[in-house]
Design a protein around this motif. Structure first.
Motif, PDB file in Angstrom:
ATOM      1  N   THR A   1       1.319  -2.214  36.237  1.00 53.32           N
ATOM      2  CA  THR A   1       0.101  -2.936  35.902  1.00 53.32           C
ATOM      3  C   THR A   1      -0.318  -2.585  34.482  1.00 53.32           C
ATOM      4  O   THR A   1      -0.023  -1.489  33.988  1.00 53.32           O
ATOM      5  N   VAL A   2      -1.013  -3.512  33.835  1.00 49.62           N
ATOM      6  CA  VAL A   2      -1.500  -3.270  32.484  1.00 49.62           C
ATOM      7  C   VAL A   2      -2.442  -2.077  32.493  1.00 49.62           C
ATOM      8  O   VAL A   2      -3.376  -2.005  33.304  1.00 49.62           O
ATOM      9  N   GLY A   3      -2.196  -1.107  31.625  1.00 52.69           N
ATOM     10  CA  GLY A   3      -2.993   0.099  31.574  1.00 52.69           C
ATOM     11  C   GLY A   3      -2.552   1.168  32.559  1.00 52.69           C
ATOM     12  O   GLY A   3      -3.079   2.278  32.544  1.00 52.69           O
ATOM     13  N   GLY A   4      -1.579   0.814  33.402  1.00 49.53           N
ATOM     14  CA  GLY A   4      -1.093   1.767  34.387  1.00 49.53           C
ATOM     15  C   GLY A   4       0.111   2.548  33.892  1.00 49.53           C
ATOM     16  O   GLY A   4       0.518   2.450  32.735  1.00 49.53           O
ATOM     17  N   THR A   5       0.689   3.312  34.774  1.00 51.56           N
ATOM     18  CA  THR A   5       1.830   4.162  34.440  1.00 51.56           C
ATOM     19  C   THR A   5       3.115   3.345  34.419  1.00 51.56           C
ATOM     20  O   THR A   5       3.363   2.554  35.335  1.00 51.56           O
ATOM     21  N   PRO A   6       3.939   3.512  33.396  1.00 57.79           N
ATOM     22  CA  PRO A   6       5.252   2.846  33.406  1.00 57.79           C
ATOM     23  C   PRO A   6       6.098   3.330  34.572  1.00 57.79           C
ATOM     24  O   PRO A   6       5.867   4.409  35.124  1.00 57.79           O
ATOM     25  N   ASP A   7       7.075   2.505  34.956  1.00 56.10           N
ATOM     26  CA  ASP A   7       8.007   2.883  36.018  1.00 56.10           C
ATOM     27  C   ASP A   7       9.385   3.070  35.393  1.00 56.10           C
ATOM     28  O   ASP A   7       9.774   2.330  34.482  1.00 56.10           O
ATOM     29  N   VAL A   8      10.114   4.051  35.879  1.00 54.01           N
ATOM     30  CA  VAL A   8      11.382   4.447  35.266  1.00 54.01           C
ATOM     31  C   VAL A   8      12.523   4.273  36.262  1.00 54.01           C
ATOM     32  O   VAL A   8      12.464   4.812  37.376  1.00 54.01           O
TER      33      VAL A   8
ATOM     34  N   VAL B   1       2.051  -4.960  29.701  1.00 50.52           N
ATOM     35  CA  VAL B   1       1.104  -5.039  28.589  1.00 50.52           C
ATOM     36  C   VAL B   1       0.312  -6.338  28.694  1.00 50.52           C
ATOM     37  O   VAL B   1       0.767  -7.322  29.265  1.00 50.52           O
ATOM     38  N   GLY B   2      -0.910  -6.308  28.111  1.00 48.06           N
ATOM     39  CA  GLY B   2      -1.805  -7.458  28.228  1.00 48.06           C
ATOM     40  C   GLY B   2      -1.757  -8.342  27.010  1.00 48.06           C
ATOM     41  O   GLY B   2      -1.047  -8.035  26.067  1.00 48.06           O
ATOM     42  N   PRO B   3      -2.553  -9.429  27.046  1.00 47.89           N
ATOM     43  CA  PRO B   3      -3.458  -9.828  28.130  1.00 47.89           C
ATOM     44  C   PRO B   3      -2.818 -10.743  29.173  1.00 47.89           C
ATOM     45  O   PRO B   3      -3.494 -11.192  30.093  1.00 47.89           O
ATOM     46  N   MET B   4      -1.511 -11.020  29.059  1.00 45.32           N
ATOM     47  CA  MET B   4      -0.864 -11.963  29.975  1.00 45.32           C
ATOM     48  C   MET B   4       0.091 -11.260  30.943  1.00 45.32           C
ATOM     49  O   MET B   4       1.008 -11.883  31.478  1.00 45.32           O
ATOM     50  N   ASP B   5      -0.126  -9.966  31.154  1.00 45.06           N
ATOM     51  CA  ASP B   5       0.662  -9.201  32.123  1.00 45.06           C
ATOM     52  C   ASP B   5       2.164  -9.346  31.876  1.00 45.06           C
ATOM     53  O   ASP B   5       2.941  -9.607  32.791  1.00 45.06           O
TER      54      ASP B   5
ATOM     55  N   ALA C   1       8.752  -7.031  22.649  1.00 42.13           N
ATOM     56  CA  ALA C   1       7.570  -6.339  22.130  1.00 42.13           C
ATOM     57  C   ALA C   1       6.378  -7.267  22.336  1.00 42.13           C
ATOM     58  O   ALA C   1       5.856  -7.875  21.408  1.00 42.13           O
ATOM     59  N   ALA C   2       5.962  -7.374  23.576  1.00 40.86           N
ATOM     60  CA  ALA C   2       5.069  -8.448  23.978  1.00 40.86           C
ATOM     61  C   ALA C   2       3.642  -8.280  23.455  1.00 40.86           C
ATOM     62  O   ALA C   2       3.027  -9.257  22.990  1.00 40.86           O
ATOM     63  N   ASN C   3       3.104  -7.073  23.540  1.00 40.76           N
ATOM     64  CA  ASN C   3       1.718  -6.839  23.138  1.00 40.76           C
ATOM     65  C   ASN C   3       1.480  -5.339  23.181  1.00 40.76           C
ATOM     66  O   ASN C   3       2.376  -4.565  23.501  1.00 40.76           O
TER      67      ASN C   3
ATOM     68  N   ASP D   1       3.487 -14.859  23.720  1.00 40.55           N
ATOM     69  CA  ASP D   1       3.142 -13.695  24.538  1.00 40.55           C
ATOM     70  C   ASP D   1       4.285 -12.697  24.644  1.00 40.55           C
ATOM     71  O   ASP D   1       4.088 -11.596  25.176  1.00 40.55           O
ATOM     72  N   HIS D   2       5.456 -13.034  24.099  1.00 37.94           N
ATOM     73  CA  HIS D   2       6.595 -12.111  24.152  1.00 37.94           C
ATOM     74  C   HIS D   2       6.877 -11.422  22.820  1.00 37.94           C
ATOM     75  O   HIS D   2       7.809 -10.626  22.747  1.00 37.94           O
ATOM     76  N   TRP D   3       6.063 -11.720  21.774  1.00 41.16           N
ATOM     77  CA  TRP D   3       6.331 -11.051  20.482  1.00 41.16           C
ATOM     78  C   TRP D   3       5.076 -10.629  19.736  1.00 41.16           C
ATOM     79  O   TRP D   3       5.138 -10.325  18.544  1.00 41.16           O
ATOM     80  N   GLN D   4       3.929 -10.550  20.398  1.00 36.58           N
ATOM     81  CA  GLN D   4       2.693 -10.208  19.693  1.00 36.58           C
ATOM     82  C   GLN D   4       2.751  -8.844  19.005  1.00 36.58           C
ATOM     83  O   GLN D   4       2.112  -8.632  17.971  1.00 36.58           O
ATOM     84  N   ALA D   5       3.506  -7.903  19.553  1.00 39.44           N
ATOM     85  CA  ALA D   5       3.593  -6.556  18.970  1.00 39.44           C
ATOM     86  C   ALA D   5       4.855  -6.363  18.141  1.00 39.44           C
ATOM     87  O   ALA D   5       5.085  -5.255  17.629  1.00 39.44           O
ATOM     88  N   LEU D   6       5.661  -7.401  17.986  1.00 32.61           N
ATOM     89  CA  LEU D   6       6.964  -7.239  17.346  1.00 32.61           C
ATOM     90  C   LEU D   6       6.851  -6.759  15.909  1.00 32.61           C
ATOM     91  O   LEU D   6       7.574  -5.849  15.478  1.00 32.61           O
ATOM     92  N   GLY D   7       5.949  -7.347  15.133  1.00 31.17           N
ATOM     93  CA  GLY D   7       5.819  -6.950  13.736  1.00 31.17           C
ATOM     94  C   GLY D   7       5.448  -5.486  13.584  1.00 31.17           C
ATOM     95  O   GLY D   7       6.063  -4.766  12.786  1.00 31.17           O
TER      96      GLY D   7
END
Length: 218
Positions: free
Chosen positions: A8-15, A28-32, A51-53, A78-84
């Motif tokens: 979940t957004v803001g939750g713990t990653p799963d490995v 990652v948000g805002p589109m999960d 690098a979605a967000n 929504d799939h590249w907002q954090a790419l830069g």
């Protein structure tokens, strides 16, 4: 704890720990959106899929060992907002499907075609080009030498169906046929599917429903 793929957004990653590869899934948000950090056990080289967000979250998961590459599954924003920010912070090479790269505002270092290999450390991913959700979507397949394949499907395949084709019958037919011929026809039921949003699935769980999808048209 065993890997579930439920994040979940803001939750713990799963490995998900494999013999040669460690897969960390984070929402990652805002589109999960799901983002996946893949780490080669032998070399510690890492690749990020989408690098979605939330660049801070992604960089925290990446950690101090840096990033070799970022692969973007398709051109939807929504799939590249954090790419830069991620690419600038890590110096990672960027990969995207040739036909989607012009819709991604961050320059693509490597244009990917169907069947191309993306390598980091001792890990190799094979790209499969699927047309329908976008013109240049790519699915990345890791063929685990110690087990079954793992497919990172972006928005092309989810639990319960293929990705959104916006009521375009030709696009739906293209996407479904691509998913069938390039995934279901060549990979085993045990293939683990990591989608761009939501829970994971397997080809075996979805295979019985292919004709149902075809008949309903989405």
């Amino acid at each position: 704890m065993a890997y579930t793929g439920e994040v979940t957004v803001g939750g713990t990653p799963d490995v998900h720990e494999l013999g040669d590869l460690i897969i960390t899934k984070v929402a990652v948000g805002p589109m999960d959106n799901n983002a996946y950090v893949l780490r080669c056990r032998a070399t510690d080289a890492q690749l990020l899929i989408d690098a979605a967000n939330d660049p801070g979250t992604l960089l925290e998961v990446i950690g101090d060992d840096g990033l070799t590459a970022v692969a973007t599954t398709h051109r939807h924003p929504d799939h590249w907002q954090a790419l830069g920010e991620v690419a600038a912070a890590t110096g990672a090479r960027t990969y995207a499907g040739r036909l989607d790269a012009d819709g991604i505002p961050v320059p693509t270092d490597v244009l990917v075609e169907d069947g191309d290999t993306i390598a980091f450390g001792q890990i190799r991913l094979t790209a499969r080009h699927l047309v329908g959700h976008t013109p240049g979507s790519i699915v990345l397949v890791y063929d685990d030498p110690h087990g079954h394949p793992h497919a990172f499907t972006g928005d092309c395949l989810f639990p319960g169906g293929v990705g959104n084709t916006h009521n375009d019958a030709a696009a739906f037919t293209s996407l479904l046929e691509g998913v069938v011929t390039r995934l279901f026809d060549v990979l085993p039921d045990e293939t683990w599917v990591y989608p761009g949003h939501g829970k994971d699935t397997s080809l075996g769980a979805e295979r019985p429903h292919l004709e149902e999808w075809r008949e309903r048209g989405w």
